[in-house]
Design an enzyme around this catalytic site. Structure first.
Site, PDB file in Angstrom:
ATOM      1  N   HIS A 263     -93.517  38.282 -16.972  1.00 44.21           N
ATOM      2  CA  HIS A 263     -94.764  39.049 -16.858  1.00 44.21           C
ATOM      3  C   HIS A 263     -95.448  39.123 -18.212  1.00 44.21           C
ATOM      4  CE1 HIS A 263     -92.968  42.567 -18.823  1.00 44.21           C
ATOM      5  NE2 HIS A 263     -91.964  42.551 -17.956  1.00 44.21           N
ATOM      6  N   CYS A 286     -86.651  41.900 -18.694  1.00 42.27           N
ATOM      7  CA  CYS A 286     -87.633  40.918 -18.241  1.00 42.27           C
ATOM      8  C   CYS A 286     -88.028  40.004 -19.395  1.00 42.27           C
ATOM      9  CB  CYS A 286     -88.868  41.628 -17.702  1.00 42.27           C
ATOM     10  SG  CYS A 286     -88.592  42.496 -16.143  1.00 42.27           S
TER      11      CYS A 286
END
Length: 310
Positions: A263, A286
């Site tokens: 992301h 992440c």
């Protein structure tokens, strides 16, 4: 006589209850929306040559069943839509080189292809077919000068981190030799390799049965106390945004596994960068990317693409 009246009353109540239950069932079934199943791993062979336009005779015959004007689409088409309008859109995507089924069901493959098409036509991309997207789809590929598929090469852009010199990292030859010798398999023509020690995300495209480096991004993976998972995975889900706090959002996420995602760097509610650091492990697990790099994976790398993280 009294006993007979009670039996009759009980019978009337029973019949009334049954009728009321049946009426409610029919009403709820009629008003329930149809939700089309959405497979999470699909194959899409995105076009890799510039403006290839070829319709075979059988395709012409098929397309002749549908009028070539935008009046056939009365509503926005999206996940869950079905019917001839969806089939028409799918046939237009096939004309543009997308390898998808023309089954009239708007599921993940059609969504992925529309997302990529919108991105390449410089439209706002949401994976839905409205009037602006339909206008572009109705143009023959040779006339749609804004549709520009990119040749297989290391792509540089001032808006991404892919133009950062590889001299202090690894050579293109070293990267491609390594990936080809490892005999990587992907269900699509793309593969994502994450190099955690060097904080790099490398994008490869299959070309003439060989993996060719297309892009190389700086990233920020998980911190030491919240490390990124390692191993082999496939793209299983995508989304435009998720919230990480009351005033923190992350855009263009692509799911690796569970809560581990690609992301953007951290943004505020107005999409201003709050924390744009890259090149050091500092996330909660992440893989953070520059905005355009996360956008590229979200719009251009299809479901089912293999991911290796080491």
């Amino acid at each position: 006589m009294h006993k007979k009246n009670l039996i009759n009353l009980f019978t009337i109540l029973l019949l009334t209850t049954c009728y009321w239950s049946y009426t409610n069932y029919v009403s709820s079934s009629t008003n329930s929306p149809y939700i089309a199943p959405t497979p999470k791993i699909d194959f899409i062979n995105f076009p890799t040559k510039n403006n290839v336009y070829k319709i075979y005779p059988s395709k012409k015959e098929l397309l002749s069943q549908y009028p070539r004007n935008i009046t056939i689409i009365s509503n926005v088409l999206k996940i869950g839509s079905r019917g001839n309008a969806v089939k028409y859109i799918q046939n237009r995507l096939v004309d543009y080189g997308y390898n998808i089924a023309t089954d009239g069901l708007y599921t993940a493959p059609t969504y992925d292809a529309i997302l990529n098409f919108q991105y390449r036509c410089r439209l706002d991309f949401d994976g839905e077919v409205g009037m602006r997207t339909l206008e572009k789809l109705n143009m023959p590929p040779v006339d749609n000068i804004e549709f520009n598929t990119k040749s297989v090469s290391l792509t540089s852009s001032k808006n991404t981190t892919s133009n950062i010199s590889l001299h202090n990292y690894k050579s293109i030859t070293e990267l491609t030799s390594s990936i080809n010798s490892s005999k990587v398999y992907s269900a699509t023509n793309y593969h994502i390799d994450v190099d955690l020690p060097n904080q790099r995300v490398n994008i490869f495209i299959k070309y003439s049965d060989k993996w060719v480096l297309d892009k190389s991004f700086l990233c920020s993976s998980g911190a030491s106390n919240t490390p990124t998972i390692t191993g082999n995975f496939t793209i299983s889900d995508k989304g435009p945004m998720f919230r990480a706090g009351s005033n923190i959002i992350c855009n263009y996420y692509t799911r690796i596994s569970g809560n581990y995602l690609f992301h953007t760097v951290l943004l505020d509610n107005n999409k201003n960068i709050v924390d744009g650091r890259l090149g050091n492990p500092l996330s909660h697990g992440c893989i953070r990317l520059a905005i355009d790099d996360a956008k590229y994976i979200y719009t251009s790398i299809p479901y089912g693409t293999s991911i290796s993280i080491n």
